[in-house]
Design an enzyme around this catalytic site. Structure first.
Site, PDB file in Angstrom:
ATOM      1  N   HIS A 263       0.837  -1.185   0.000  1.00  0.00           N
ATOM      2  CA  HIS A 263       0.000   0.000   0.000  1.00  0.00           C
ATOM      3  C   HIS A 263       0.877   1.241   0.000  1.00  0.00           C
ATOM      4  CE1 HIS A 263      -3.032   2.961   1.257  1.00  0.00           C
ATOM      5  NE2 HIS A 263      -3.917   2.110   0.797  1.00  0.00           N
ATOM      6  N   ASP A 321      -7.814  -4.445  -1.320  1.00  0.00           N
ATOM      7  CA  ASP A 321      -8.209  -4.716  -2.705  1.00  0.00           C
ATOM      8  C   ASP A 321      -8.121  -6.209  -3.021  1.00  0.00           C
ATOM      9  OD1 ASP A 321      -8.618  -1.976  -3.415  1.00  0.00           O
ATOM     10  OD2 ASP A 321      -6.456  -1.734  -3.421  1.00  0.00           O
TER      11      ASP A 321
END
Length: 387
Positions: A263, A321
């Site tokens: 991330h 995700d």
């Protein structure tokens, strides 16, 4: 300052907000003082909307009033419905959503009224209508009739009712989607929120701000990442192919990238992923899809990523995700619906930021400087013939 230091505005403070705090170094996400792990699974999306917009969790009376308002705004203008049904059926759903929200502004006679009372009404109206636009385009492109909303259903349940063609969803599916909404409702100064705030800073209207945000969210490096993660799993195709793709990911000269890992902000585990991981495994077990080939690839890849020294050293943990893509796929959503669903949830945050910025008397138009590269030295050796 070097030009590289300006890329992506990394480390630049662009605004002050009371809405959410992304604590990347310790892997925490805070909504209005509440850790996301306190909220997910304990409150619903409507309560999250109230928290972000009013700064506190609602009591029963306040929650009931909010739900009543949202239900009252679910009906789309007929002109917007006609527009949705005039689009080519192969239109990218995020493009259809962007067009639909822009059209809503054309049918709202109060779109330029920015009094505090009007701001709040428009905020709730868009939160209520964006899932309807999303569901109606989904039904239309499949050649199925549109369905009227049910006033007795919450936001997640009503959305599933619509896309299922008028069949009420099981409670577990509703709870899972509702949790996805809560986890995605806001996330600090992400790209789409930043885009909406830049638009708001010009004192433009709410529909313009949300349209800006949708266009930004569409990108595969932002909201499209969950769809990209699922596409990556399909590319791998089989558990036996994982070692080859792991080596490709480690090779700096190979263009292959592991989507759904790591991330931009979190230097630790994405706190939303911890919640989503548990939900993902529960959904897979419940619907008996653990034998699905793509899901087997995902689970094995997850196992490797949590143990492999390369992933641990680079802090490439599975992010939200990765798990949301698997979960939504297992629930039967086509991958083209992943990013629109993200937009449905994130609208709560976009609009809360819009209100916060619009009502700030110290608001100033966004106008960063650029680092201009001089052409003087490049032209020093030009001849008259070159010019």
């Amino acid at each position: 300052m070097s030009s590289d230091a300006t890329k992506g505005l990394e480390g630049i403070v662009a605004a002050k907000t009371y809405l959410s705090d992304v604590r990347g170094d310790v892997g925490e996400l805070i909504y209005r003082g509440y850790d996301i792990n306190q909220l997910a699974g304990n409150i619903g999306y409507e309560e999250t909307v109230y928290l972000l917009h009013y700064g506190k969790l609602p009591n029963q009376s306040e929650l009931s009033a909010l739900k009543t308002k949202l239900v009252s705004y679910r009906q789309l203008p007929q002109g917007v419905i006609d527009l949705i049904q005039s689009l080519p059926k192969d239109t990218v759903p995020m493009n259809a959503l962007r067009t639909g929200i822009s059209a809503l502004g054309c049918f709202d006679s109060s779109s330029e009224d920015n009094s505090p009372e009007s701001l709040q009404e428009k905020a709730l109206k868009i939160i209520a209508q964006i899932p309807i636009v999303t569901a109606y385009f989904h039904l239309y492109r499949q050649g199925r009739p549109l369905v009227e909303s049910r006033p007795d259903l919450n936001e997640a349940a009503n959305f599933l009712y619509l896309i299922n063609g008028g069949t009420e969803a099981e409670k577990d599916s509703v709870d899972t989607l509702d949790m996805c909404y809560v986890l995605h409702a806001d996330h600090g100064m992400n790209a789409s929120t930043f885009a909406s705030r830049v638009t708001v800073a010009t004192l433009s209207d709410i529909y313009s701000a949300v349209t800006s945000a949708i266009g930004t969210l569409k990108g595969p490096l932002h909201g499209g990442a969950n769809e990209a993660a699922l596409n990556m799993l399909r590319e791998i195709g089989d558990v036996k192919n994982i070692p080859k793709f792991i080596e490709k990911a480690k090779d700096k000269n190979d263009p292959f990238k592991l989507m759904g890992f790591g991330h931009r902000v979190y230097k630790n585990y994405d706190p939303r992923a911890k919640v989503m991981q548990k939900t993902c495994h529960e959904v897979l077990a419940e619907i008996g899809k653990k034998d699905d080939k793509i899901l087997q690839v995902a689970l094995e890849l997850e196992k490797i990523a949590l143990k492999d020294d390369y992933f641990i050293e680079k802090k490439l943990y599975p992010n939200i995700d990765f798990y949301s893509g698997i979960t939504l796929n297992a629930m039967g959503f086509p991958s083209t619906m992943f990013t629109p669903l993200f937009a449905v949830a994130r609208t709560a945050g976009w609009i809360a930021h819009w209100k916060e910025m619009y009502l700030d008397p110290k608001n100033r138009i966004g106008r960063p400087r650029q680092l201009s590269v001089s052409y003087t030295h490049l032209r020093a050796h030009e001849t008259e013939a070159d010019l």
